[in-house]
Design an enzyme around this catalytic site. Structure first.
Site: not given
Ligand code: NAP
Length: 291
Positions: A97, A172, A240
């Site tokens: 997102t 979204k 965010k």
């Molecule tokens: P998360 O568990 O924090 O995972 C984020 C991932 O992105 C990790 O693999 C992280 O790597 C990687 N990352 C972040 N910054 C980076 C960078 N600069 N370079 C390389 N890798 C990077 O987050 P998530 O919950 O999976 O969410 C991911 C996306 O989906 C977000 O945009 C969020 O808003 C969206 N989303 C989340 C949910 C939810 O319920 N969690 C629902 C709908 C949408 P590392 O492992 O090295 O930190």
């Protein structure tokens, strides 16, 4: 023949989404900044790569699932980014997102390499990612959407083409307006019931099948009552998304009064160091107003 896939970002959402693609028989090349987070997908048959560039070199379709706009810019346009390795006619599907405007900027850069982009953010949380039941809202070229549909159908249950590049992110953000304003209504109903001496569990049972029912009431409501603030979706990520929505609204001069208020209340959670908690912690910010 199935497209060869790349997957970048194996966090809470990315990892189960990637596992579902592997289970469906796709060949997937993976990259995660923290290498250990690749272990589970490697066990399930994924091939690890050393950089987003290396992923792109070997893939027809590359999926990114990272955190925020600067992160997508880094993994796509950075020094060892996707753009350095992407082949002609390959597709980047960004499922993070992020800002609709940044999405359009990245798509324009990829177009210079004769590559395509879809913005395909998701809703449905980690359970939706695990069960392959996410709602996916997709912006970009319709023919490219149709080409990628067999892949998106593995990850999600409701896959909706919404229009041109960036509109997936706009929809979204509409989802986030609906989710967070409803969350605030649930907090208020629970606090109101408690103050009036009504068992809030009974209130939820009585109202959840009527016009006041919602996913937030049925799922976040019971957690609020139990004071279970463990994260499904964190306050940090919600802030965010609200920032992204309020930025876009500001540019269009579209007032979002309710969202502005919820944003302030979530900032109050952050002041109390509750940003890693689930979004049901919003009730604590509203409860504080009466103390
Ligand atoms: P998360 O568990 O924090 O995972 C984020 C991932 O992105 C990790 O693999 C992280 O790597 C990687 N990352 C972040 N910054 C980076 C960078 N600069 N370079 C390389 N890798 C990077 O987050 P998530 O919950 O999976 O969410 C991911 C996306 O989906 C977000 O945009 C969020 O808003 C969206 N989303 C989340 C949910 C939810 O319920 N969690 C629902 C709908 C949408 P590392 O492992 O090295 O930190």
């Amino acid at each position: 023949m199935k497209e060869r896939l790349g997957f970048i970002g194996l966090g809470i959402m990315g990892q189960p989404m990637c596992l579902n693609l592997l289970k469906a028989g796709f060949k997937v090349i993976v990259y995660n900044r923290t290498a250990s987070k690749m272990d589970n997908t490697i066990k399930a048959g994924a091939i690890p790569a050393e950089s987003p560039k290396a992923v792109a070199k070997e893939s027809d379709v590359i999926i990114t699932m990272v955190t925020d706009s600067p992160d997508v810019m880094e993994v796509v346009l950075g020094e060892n980014g996707v753009i350095q390795g992407i082949r002609e006619d390959s597709v980047l599907i960004d499922m993070s997102t992020i800002s609709p405007k940044v999405t359009q900027e990245i798509a324009a850069e990829l177009q210079n390499k004769n590559a395509h982009m879809l913005d395909a953010p998701v809703s449905g949380g980690d359970t939706g990612a695990i069960n392959g039941t996410l709602a996916i809202m997709v912006g970009g070229n319709k023919k490219i959407f149709q080409r990628c549909l067999p892949i998106l159908n593995i990850i999600g249950k409701t896959v909706t083409y919404v229009g041109n590049q960036g509109t997936g992110q706009i929809v979204k953000l509409c989802n986030q307006i609906l989710v967070s304003v409803t969350n605030m209504a649930v907090c208020e109903a629970i606090l109101f019931a408690q103050k009036a001496g009504v068992d809030p569990e009974v209130m939820i049972r009585a109202t959840s099948q009527g016009a006041g029912g919602s996913w937030q009431l049925s799922n976040l409501g019971p957690k609020m009552i139990k004071q279970d603030f463990s994260p499904g979706f964190s306050v940090e990520l919600q802030l965010k998304d609200l920032r992204l929505a309020l930025e876009s609204a500001g540019k269009m001069e579209q007032p979002l009064p309710a969202l502005t208020l919820v944003n302030e209340l979530f900032l109050l959670n952050k002041d109390h160091r509750e940003e890693k908690e689930g979004t049901q912690a919003l009730i604590k910010s509203i409860a504080r107003l009466s103390k």
